[in-house]
Design an enzyme around this catalytic site. Structure first.
Site, PDB file in Angstrom:
ATOM      1  N   ASP A  58      16.273  -7.579  33.358  1.00 29.62           N
ATOM      2  CA  ASP A  58      16.684  -7.519  31.780  1.00 29.62           C
ATOM      3  C   ASP A  58      15.736  -7.241  30.765  1.00 29.62           C
ATOM      4  O   ASP A  58      15.389  -8.755  30.813  1.00 29.62           O
ATOM      5  CB  ASP A  58      18.277  -8.422  31.959  1.00 29.62           C
ATOM      6  CG  ASP A  58      18.782  -8.224  30.542  1.00 29.62           C
ATOM      7  OD1 ASP A  58      17.769  -7.617  29.490  1.00 29.62           O
ATOM      8  OD2 ASP A  58      20.097  -7.842  29.663  1.00 29.62           O
ATOM      9  N   ASN A  85       7.876  -0.101  27.503  1.00 28.07           N
ATOM     10  CA  ASN A  85       8.772   1.411  27.650  1.00 28.07           C
ATOM     11  C   ASN A  85      10.267   1.237  27.051  1.00 28.07           C
ATOM     12  O   ASN A  85      11.356   1.752  26.600  1.00 28.07           O
ATOM     13  CB  ASN A  85       8.741   1.976  28.103  1.00 28.07           C
ATOM     14  CG  ASN A  85       9.521   3.249  28.808  1.00 28.07           C
ATOM     15  OD1 ASN A  85       9.193   4.309  27.721  1.00 28.07           O
ATOM     16  ND2 ASN A  85      10.102   3.091  29.373  1.00 28.07           N
ATOM     17  N   TYR A 153      17.701   1.067  14.971  1.00 31.93           N
ATOM     18  CA  TYR A 153      16.635   1.853  16.250  1.00 31.93           C
ATOM     19  C   TYR A 153      15.223   1.577  15.139  1.00 31.93           C
ATOM     20  O   TYR A 153      14.728   1.837  15.637  1.00 31.93           O
ATOM     21  CB  TYR A 153      17.084   3.066  16.794  1.00 31.93           C
ATOM     22  CG  TYR A 153      16.101   3.688  18.014  1.00 31.93           C
ATOM     23  CD1 TYR A 153      16.118   3.385  19.281  1.00 31.93           C
ATOM     24  CD2 TYR A 153      15.289   5.426  17.309  1.00 31.93           C
ATOM     25  CE1 TYR A 153      14.915   4.508  20.030  1.00 31.93           C
ATOM     26  CE2 TYR A 153      14.297   5.406  17.732  1.00 31.93           C
ATOM     27  CZ  TYR A 153      14.507   5.250  19.267  1.00 31.93           C
ATOM     28  OH  TYR A 153      13.287   5.524  20.660  1.00 31.93           O
ATOM     29  N   LYS A 157      11.702   0.163  16.016  1.00 34.18           N
ATOM     30  CA  LYS A 157      10.686   0.288  15.903  1.00 34.18           C
ATOM     31  C   LYS A 157       9.371   0.778  15.421  1.00 34.18           C
ATOM     32  O   LYS A 157       8.508   0.665  15.661  1.00 34.18           O
ATOM     33  CB  LYS A 157      11.054   2.498  16.389  1.00 34.18           C
ATOM     34  CG  LYS A 157      11.524   2.324  17.750  1.00 34.18           C
ATOM     35  CD  LYS A 157      10.886   1.924  19.234  1.00 34.18           C
ATOM     36  CE  LYS A 157      11.609   2.490  20.086  1.00 34.18           C
ATOM     37  NZ  LYS A 157      11.236   1.802  21.183  1.00 34.18           N
ATOM     38  N   THR A 188      15.047  15.346  27.623  1.00 36.60           N
ATOM     39  CA  THR A 188      15.588  14.446  28.187  1.00 36.60           C
ATOM     40  C   THR A 188      17.015  15.019  28.688  1.00 36.60           C
ATOM     41  O   THR A 188      17.392  15.862  27.647  1.00 36.60           O
ATOM     42  CB  THR A 188      16.196  13.264  27.690  1.00 36.60           C
ATOM     43  OG1 THR A 188      16.617  13.302  26.447  1.00 36.60           O
ATOM     44  CG2 THR A 188      14.058  12.046  27.756  1.00 36.60           C
TER      45      THR A 188
HETATM   46  N1  NAD Z   1      13.662  10.323  24.834  1.00 43.19           N
HETATM   47  C1  NAD Z   1      13.034  10.718  23.191  1.00 43.19           C
HETATM   48  O1  NAD Z   1      13.394  11.476  22.522  1.00 43.19           O
HETATM   49  C2  NAD Z   1      12.356   9.094  22.479  1.00 43.19           C
HETATM   50  C3  NAD Z   1      11.589   9.878  21.516  1.00 43.19           C
HETATM   51  C4  NAD Z   1      10.511   8.626  21.342  1.00 43.19           C
HETATM   52  C5  NAD Z   1      10.350   7.081  21.292  1.00 43.19           C
HETATM   53  N2  NAD Z   1      11.445   7.370  22.369  1.00 43.19           N
HETATM   54  C6  NAD Z   1      11.578   5.972  23.174  1.00 43.19           C
HETATM   55  O2  NAD Z   1      10.823   5.985  24.650  1.00 43.19           O
HETATM   56  C7  NAD Z   1      11.036   4.756  25.372  1.00 43.19           C
HETATM   57  C8  NAD Z   1      12.148   5.695  26.464  1.00 43.19           C
HETATM   58  O3  NAD Z   1      12.946   6.466  26.419  1.00 43.19           O
HETATM   59  P1  NAD Z   1      14.147   7.741  27.473  1.00 43.19           P
HETATM   60  O4  NAD Z   1      13.919   9.033  26.840  1.00 43.19           O
HETATM   61  O5  NAD Z   1      12.794   7.708  29.053  1.00 43.19           O
HETATM   62  O6  NAD Z   1      14.923   6.281  28.080  1.00 43.19           O
HETATM   63  P2  NAD Z   1      15.732   6.640  29.549  1.00 43.19           P
HETATM   64  O7  NAD Z   1      17.183   5.676  28.474  1.00 43.19           O
HETATM   65  O8  NAD Z   1      15.599   7.667  29.451  1.00 43.19           O
HETATM   66  O9  NAD Z   1      15.611   6.141  30.078  1.00 43.19           O
HETATM   67  C9  NAD Z   1      15.325   3.895  29.488  1.00 43.19           C
HETATM   68  C10 NAD Z   1      15.588   2.780  30.224  1.00 43.19           C
HETATM   69  O10 NAD Z   1      15.517   1.665  30.383  1.00 43.19           O
HETATM   70  C11 NAD Z   1      16.092   0.997  31.192  1.00 43.19           C
HETATM   71  N3  NAD Z   1      17.021   0.030  30.214  1.00 43.19           N
HETATM   72  C12 NAD Z   1      18.102  -0.189  29.132  1.00 43.19           C
HETATM   73  N4  NAD Z   1      18.098  -0.980  28.972  1.00 43.19           N
HETATM   74  C13 NAD Z   1      17.053  -2.173  29.415  1.00 43.19           C
HETATM   75  C14 NAD Z   1      17.245  -3.630  29.556  1.00 43.19           C
HETATM   76  N5  NAD Z   1      17.996  -4.248  29.410  1.00 43.19           N
HETATM   77  N6  NAD Z   1      16.659  -3.632  30.119  1.00 43.19           N
HETATM   78  C15 NAD Z   1      15.482  -3.656  31.807  1.00 43.19           C
HETATM   79  N7  NAD Z   1      15.528  -1.804  31.122  1.00 43.19           N
HETATM   80  C16 NAD Z   1      16.558  -1.210  30.324  1.00 43.19           C
HETATM   81  C17 NAD Z   1      17.507   2.582  31.591  1.00 43.19           C
HETATM   82  O11 NAD Z   1      18.610   1.507  32.790  1.00 43.19           O
HETATM   83  C18 NAD Z   1      16.622   3.395  31.492  1.00 43.19           C
HETATM   84  O12 NAD Z   1      16.222   3.537  32.790  1.00 43.19           O
HETATM   85  C19 NAD Z   1      12.732   4.513  24.423  1.00 43.19           C
HETATM   86  O13 NAD Z   1      11.949   2.861  24.515  1.00 43.19           O
HETATM   87  C20 NAD Z   1      12.970   4.886  23.499  1.00 43.19           C
HETATM   88  O14 NAD Z   1      13.505   4.543  22.295  1.00 43.19           O
HETATM   89  C21 NAD Z   1      11.899   7.622  23.602  1.00 43.19           C
END
Ligand code: NAD
Length: 254
Positions: A58, A85, A153, A157, A188
């Protein structure tokens, strides 16, 4: 390309989305990948797929974060790349007028405090090695305002971006590069489901993207692999936008 041959890379949130795509890309480029996630099933599956190691962590827990890097080092002998990430964007983080203090704090903990903890605990390994690359996931919302706010959020960031810049500057002469990755919206499963139900909501966003579509997770992973590798040896402290042109756009093509 085998730009990460025998490098040891730790990815948080490796069980899904951008983290998972990056685990695959890192492994293809020769890295030994440590997949960390709070979700044991998804994290262990990711690690099995890429022939790596799963560590349940975590990222809001300092003990878990310290153990994650210690396990990587004890298993493989170095920690060369940290992709910080893991992040969340829960529905109760919304307009500032609606968002309660608990939702605010939870998002700050998972998205921002986690990056502080990860950098704090990985940098000493990289200092001893005299090299390392850290990529922290921010977002394009760190550099642009949105009328469809997720206030905590966005603030988290912005914090990731500013912290990464400062660390990039502070540790540059110790061979440690720190960059903030700023992805645009990614295609996603969650986003697909949301926008399939509500095409107007999708269109409101797509109109701002010069390229005319959302990113694939593999396109974000390609940028992370570049930043992690020696191809990016003169890049540090950057806000590395991978956003289909959103942040540069005024009028987009029809
Ligand atoms: N998807 C988008 O459009 C987008 C755009 C810009 C930035 N982001 C950023 O990219 C990163 C990944 O996003 P994503 O879309 O792949 O998300 P996702 O939800 O598909 O994956 C996130 C992963 O993080 C894990 N997670 C959550 N809380 C956690 C914790 N406390 N400890 C350990 N693991 C934890 C989850 O179990 C999951 O496997 C994030 O930081 C998100 O803010 C995403």
């Amino acid at each position: 390309m085998q730009r990460l041959q025998d490098r040891v890379a730790v990815i948080t949130g490796a069980g899904s989305g951008i983290g998972l795509a990056t685990a695959h890309r890192f492994a293809q480029e020769g890295a030994r990948v440590v997949c960390a996630d709070i979700d044991e099933t998804a994290g262990a599956k990711a690690a099995a797929e890429v022939g790596g190691l799963f560590v349940r962590a975590d990222v809001t827990s300092e003990d878990d974060v310290a153990r994650m890097y210690r396990t990587a080092f004890d298993t493989y002998g170095s920690v060369d790349v940290a992709f910080n990430n893991a992040g969340i964007s829960p529905p109760d983080d919304d307009s500032i007028l609606e968002t309660g203090i608990d939702a605010w704090r939870r998002v700050q903990e998972v998205n921002l405090t986690s990056v502080y903890l990860c950098c704090k605990h990985v940098i000493p390994y990289m200092q001893r090695q005299g090299k390392g690359s850290i990529v922290n996931t921010a977002s394009f919302v760190a550099v642009m305002g949105s009328a469809t706010s997720q206030i905590s959020y966005t603030a988290s960031k912005g914090g990731v971006l500013a912290m990464s810049r400062e660390l990039g500057v502070q540790f540059a002469r110790e061979g440690i590069r720190v960059n903030a990755l700023c992805p645009g919206p990614v295609n996603t499963p969650l986003l697909q489901e949301l926008f399939a139900k509500d095409p107007e909501r999708a269109q409101r966003r797509l109109v701002h993207i010069p390229i005319g579509r959302f990113a694939e997770a593999s396109e974000i992973a390609a940028a992370v692999a570049f930043l992690a590798s020696d191809d990016a040896s003169f890049i540090t402290g950057s806000e590395f936008l991978v956003d289909g042109g959103i942040s540069g756009a005024y009028v987009t093509p029809l």
